[in-house]
Enzyme design. Structure first.
Site, PDB file in Angstrom:
ATOM      1  N   GLU A  56     -30.361  63.283  72.095  1.00 18.13           N
ATOM      2  CA  GLU A  56     -31.474  63.775  71.254  1.00 18.13           C
ATOM      3  C   GLU A  56     -30.968  64.429  69.866  1.00 18.13           C
ATOM      4  O   GLU A  56     -29.907  64.977  69.889  1.00 18.13           O
ATOM      5  CB  GLU A  56     -31.909  64.844  72.247  1.00 18.13           C
ATOM      6  N   HIS A  57     -31.832  64.000  69.050  1.00 19.48           N
ATOM      7  CA  HIS A  57     -31.562  64.332  67.671  1.00 19.48           C
ATOM      8  C   HIS A  57     -30.113  63.860  67.095  1.00 19.48           C
ATOM      9  O   HIS A  57     -29.515  64.433  66.438  1.00 19.48           O
ATOM     10  CB  HIS A  57     -31.517  66.142  67.507  1.00 19.48           C
ATOM     11  N   ASP A  59     -29.970  60.283  66.326  1.00 18.88           N
ATOM     12  CA  ASP A  59     -30.422  59.057  65.644  1.00 18.88           C
ATOM     13  C   ASP A  59     -30.093  59.073  64.269  1.00 18.88           C
ATOM     14  O   ASP A  59     -29.682  58.240  63.737  1.00 18.88           O
ATOM     15  CB  ASP A  59     -31.897  58.368  66.043  1.00 18.88           C
ATOM     16  N   SER A  90     -60.561  53.338  67.243  1.00 15.84           N
ATOM     17  CA  SER A  90     -59.805  53.727  68.242  1.00 15.84           C
ATOM     18  C   SER A  90     -60.687  54.402  69.550  1.00 15.84           C
ATOM     19  O   SER A  90     -61.832  55.015  69.140  1.00 15.84           O
ATOM     20  CB  SER A  90     -58.824  54.800  67.689  1.00 15.84           C
ATOM     21  N   GLY A 150     -49.313  63.421  71.355  1.00 12.75           N
ATOM     22  CA  GLY A 150     -48.493  64.615  71.484  1.00 12.75           C
ATOM     23  C   GLY A 150     -47.953  65.252  72.168  1.00 12.75           C
ATOM     24  O   GLY A 150     -47.467  66.393  72.156  1.00 12.75           O
ATOM     25  N   GLY A 152     -44.728  63.784  73.094  1.00 20.89           N
ATOM     26  CA  GLY A 152     -43.297  63.567  72.737  1.00 20.89           C
ATOM     27  C   GLY A 152     -43.026  62.276  73.303  1.00 20.89           C
ATOM     28  O   GLY A 152     -41.677  62.040  73.678  1.00 20.89           O
ATOM     29  N   SER A 156     -47.177  57.427  68.832  1.00 20.79           N
ATOM     30  CA  SER A 156     -47.046  56.923  67.263  1.00 20.79           C
ATOM     31  C   SER A 156     -46.581  55.499  66.929  1.00 20.79           C
ATOM     32  O   SER A 156     -46.784  54.587  66.654  1.00 20.79           O
ATOM     33  CB  SER A 156     -46.733  57.979  66.329  1.00 20.79           C
ATOM     34  N   GLU A 198     -43.485  55.194  59.457  1.00 21.42           N
ATOM     35  CA  GLU A 198     -43.757  56.515  59.995  1.00 21.42           C
ATOM     36  C   GLU A 198     -43.212  57.673  58.835  1.00 21.42           C
ATOM     37  O   GLU A 198     -43.717  58.934  58.640  1.00 21.42           O
ATOM     38  CB  GLU A 198     -42.797  56.814  61.046  1.00 21.42           C
ATOM     39  N   ASP A 210     -37.575  56.004  68.367  1.00 14.65           N
ATOM     40  CA  ASP A 210     -38.759  55.664  69.215  1.00 14.65           C
ATOM     41  C   ASP A 210     -39.053  54.050  68.875  1.00 14.65           C
ATOM     42  O   ASP A 210     -39.449  53.453  69.962  1.00 14.65           O
ATOM     43  CB  ASP A 210     -39.827  56.582  68.772  1.00 14.65           C
TER      44      ASP A 210
HETATM   45  C1  GLA Z   1     -38.517  62.491  67.727  1.00 14.69           C
HETATM   46  C2  GLA Z   1     -38.225  61.283  66.513  1.00 14.69           C
HETATM   47  C3  GLA Z   1     -36.856  60.492  66.800  1.00 14.69           C
HETATM   48  C4  GLA Z   1     -35.607  61.401  67.422  1.00 14.69           C
HETATM   49  C5  GLA Z   1     -36.050  62.442  68.523  1.00 14.69           C
HETATM   50  C6  GLA Z   1     -35.119  63.188  68.775  1.00 14.69           C
HETATM   51  O1  GLA Z   1     -38.891  61.533  68.906  1.00 14.69           O
HETATM   52  O2  GLA Z   1     -39.061  60.552  66.337  1.00 14.69           O
HETATM   53  O3  GLA Z   1     -36.454  59.800  66.028  1.00 14.69           O
HETATM   54  O4  GLA Z   1     -35.050  61.869  66.209  1.00 14.69           O
HETATM   55  O5  GLA Z   1     -37.292  63.160  68.173  1.00 14.69           O
HETATM   56  O6  GLA Z   1     -34.113  62.697  69.625  1.00 14.69           O
END
Ligand code: GLA
Length: 435
Positions: A56-57, A59, A90, A150, A152, A156, A198, A210
């Site tokens: 996580e965090h 990428d 939508s 919304g 996570g 999107s 995005e 994502d």
């Molecule tokens: C969000 C972002 C991703 C990634 C995660 C954290 O989902 O869209 O690109 O940075 O947070 O891992």
């Protein structure tokens, strides 16, 4: 609707989010298309949301991540037009929105596209900017989705990627192919276009995990993403074979990446990289792994405690991805059993603790979900995605799923929080045509 995957009877009183199957999703999208625009669409395309197992965090730091595609998908019923207009509808927004493809510009400029249509218009803009298409046709698009928004779970990206594969086929770009191979240059180009949509048009400074998960995942596998060079490998991820399930807990505490916190984390990492004179934090992780340096050497060179904690999270998180992949690749009967399972749980727990303490992106709701799942039988649990709300995951024995769900539901009730949602995550196929 026909053929939706049913929720088991014992869980029907809880907020378990059903995944529509392709026939059910396509039927819903076609119906919305016909009632909104008349006639029948040329086709229906779908793309999944994702959940990240670990990494996580990482990428946007050139690191490693390990998402799976969810069975929950966004469906778009689409017909091409002879002009350059998008007409968008939508099931969760009012009315038909029109966007002129020749008037789309970056977020923050007078030509910005506001709200959810920016994800659709942005894909067309990015495909043209990258020279992958010239003068795309306008589209009539009807959007329906069972990816919670919304939460996570990349609703999107699912919208961007469903539109990307639709445009790819309707404009004859030939990028998506039939399925996702690990080294798929066409799909990688589509990923890049969706990320630009995005970042530039919707104005959310996210990394690329994502969109890569949505376009490049494979059923029954996790996607090991190397975010430095765009490389990917499919790693077997069949939890059912080990008597396990991955439970997603949607805290329903909404998150937004366009908000400043995510961008601040990114900026702090970039500042640290400049101080260290390294190409990215991945390079730091690789150097510590190779024994060329250590966190004890690196951290004192940073500006302050905040930078030190952010860097420590990213470097240790990249290691956790490698360690979990190692466990998943074990081909013996011990895979995700006994000590291997304990170790996998420990890695998920360590990821959460690092995100909470060092990266500071958790929230009280996420912590409550994680702590309750751990206490009531999960082998490991962590927040997933960008954080500041959104969802958590728990690795649970398949016969303990109901216990954990009920315990988390009760804990939220006891804390006076909104009832959480639950998704049962199975590694699912990537974006493609479904009707
Ligand atoms: C969000 C972002 C991703 C990634 C995660 C954290 O989902 O869209 O690109 O940075 O947070 O891992």
């Amino acid at each position: 609707m026909p053929n939706d995957v049913p929720v088991p009877a014992n869980l029907r009183d809880l907020n378990v989010r059903t995944a529509w199957n392709d026939a059910g999703g396509a039927a819903r999208a076609r119906e919305l298309f016909t009632t909104s625009f008349g006639g029948v669409p040329e086709g229906v395309w779908a793309a999944p949301g994702r959940v990240n197992i670990v990494g996580e965090h990482t990428d946007y730091n050139g690191g490693l991540a390990l998402p799976i595609a969810l069975p929950h998908r966004t469906f778009v019923a689409v017909s091409p037009r002879t002009d350059r207009v998008l007409r968008l509808v939508s099931s969760v927004a009012d009315g038909v929105v029109e966007v002129d493809l020749d008037a789309v510009g970056p977020a923050g400029t007078p030509a910005e596209v506001r709200g959810w249509p920016s994800y659709v218009a942005g894909v067309g803009w990015a495909l043209e900017q990258a020279g992958l298409a010239s003068a795309l046709p306008g589209l009539d698009v009807a959007v329906v989705s069972c990816v919670p928004t919304g939460s996570g779970l990349s609703s999107s990206a699912a919208l961007e990627c469903s539109v990307a594969v639709a445009w790819d086929e309707l404009a004859g770009l030939g990028l998506a192919g039939r399925a996702a191979a690990p080294s798929d240059p066409g799909r990688s180009r589509l990923v890049e276009a969706c990320v630009r949509a995005e970042n530039d048009i919707a104005g959310a400074p996210t990394g690329g995990m994502d969109q890569a998960a949505s376009l490049r995942a494979r059923a029954g596998h996790a996607l090991l993403l190397d975010c430095r060079d765009g490389g990917a490998e499919h790693v077997p991820f069949d939890l059912a074979a080990s008597g396990l399930e991955l439970l997603v807990i949607d805290t329903r505490a909404e998150h937004s990446h366009a908000g400043g916190e995510y961008g601040q984390r990114r900026a702090t990492c970039e500042a640290a990289v400049r101080l260290l004179a390294a190409p990215d934090l991945r390079a730091v992780a690789d150097a510590t792994r190779a024994g060329q340096t250590s966190l004890e050497d690196v951290l004192p060179r940073l500006a302050d405690d905040e930078q030190r904690r952010r860097v420590r999270h990213v470097v240790t998180e990249i290691d956790r991805v490698r360690a979990l992949v190692h466990l998943l690749r074990d081909e013996s009967d011990d895979r995700l059993r006994g000590r291997s399972l304990d170790e996998a749980g420990r890695l998920l727990n360590a990821s959460h603790d690092s995100l909470r303490e060092d990266y500071e992106v958790s929230s009280p709701e996420l912590d409550l979900a994680v702590e309750t799942a751990r206490r009531t039988g999960a082998h490991g649990a962590r927040m997933t995605g960008g954080g500041f709300g959104g969802s958590a995951i728990a690795l649970v024995d398949d016969d303990a799923v109901e216990t954990v769900i009920r315990a988390v539901d009760d804990a939220f009730d006891g804390a006076g929080l909104r009832a959480p949602g639950f998704l049962r995550a199975v590694a699912s196929p990537p974006a493609g045509r479904v009707g």
